[in-house]
Scaffold this active site. Structure first.
Site, PDB file in Angstrom:
ATOM      1  CB  ALA A 252       5.902  -7.155 -19.586  1.00 56.86           C
TER       2      ALA A 252
ATOM      3  N   GLY B 215       3.671  -7.496 -14.316  1.00 52.53           N
ATOM      4  CA  GLY B 215       4.942  -7.456 -13.583  1.00 52.53           C
ATOM      5  C   GLY B 215       5.400  -6.045 -13.287  1.00 52.53           C
ATOM      6  CG  ASP B 216       5.361  -1.428 -15.098  1.00 53.40           C
ATOM      7  OD1 ASP B 216       6.474  -1.053 -14.677  1.00 53.40           O
ATOM      8  OD2 ASP B 216       4.453  -0.639 -15.420  1.00 53.40           O
ATOM      9  CB  ALA B 217       1.233  -3.218 -11.750  1.00 49.45           C
TER      10      ALA B 217
ATOM     11  CD  GLU C 285       5.814   2.435  -9.566  1.00 41.09           C
ATOM     12  OE1 GLU C 285       5.813   3.489  -8.908  1.00 41.09           O
ATOM     13  OE2 GLU C 285       6.533   2.266 -10.555  1.00 41.09           O
TER      14      GLU C 285
END
Length: 145
Positions: free
Chosen positions: A29, A32-34, A37
């Site tokens: 996660a 995955g967040d980066a 974004e």
């Protein structure tokens, strides 16, 4: 479907310390967040309105926990069994942090979405990331407010 990390398709030449299947859902996660974004920012920069305030407000509307929770609900019918399992593991992971701008359920679903994107990245499924992210962005940008 998912294979080992492929340096050829990675953005940078840093191989993870373990195979993707052994990385914790919270680590997936985190990545995955980066990745999501950057995808959102690249999409927004492709649009004609490039005022920084507009870019920021629109990006926030696409990357917030609330938005990512909505996206996961939208994507669920399109996911493979393996992808659903990865998302479930991300949703059930205990982060130990309290969300500031979302309720716990939204936060958990956002983590699930980010975990899925991280998993796809570390298993070399760039085309699938593009497919899901593009579908997600189009859905969020065109849905009734």
């Amino acid at each position: 479907m998912s294979g080992p990390f492929n340096l050829e398709s990675a953005w940078f030449p840093y191989e993870p310390s373990k195979p993707a299947r052994l990385l914790s859902p919270l680590v997936l996660a985190y990545a995955g967040d980066a990745i999501y974004e950057v995808a959102v920012r690249q999409y927004l920069i492709s649009l004609p309105n490039l005022r920084p305030n507009h870019l920021h407000r629109t990006a926030t509307g696409l990357v917030s926990a609330k938005a990512q929770s909505t996206i996961l609900s939208y994507l669920e019918p399109m996911l493979t069994d393996e992808e659903k399992d990865v998302a479930r593991q991300g949703r059930n992971a205990k982060s130990g942090t309290i969300p500031k701008n979302a309720d716990v359920l939204e936060y958990r679903h956002a983590t699930a979405f980010e975990c899925l994107i991280g998993h796809l990245y570390y298993t070399g499924q760039q085309a699938r990331i593009q497919e899901l992210v593009d579908s997600s962005i189009q859905y969020m940008m065109n849905r009734p407010k």
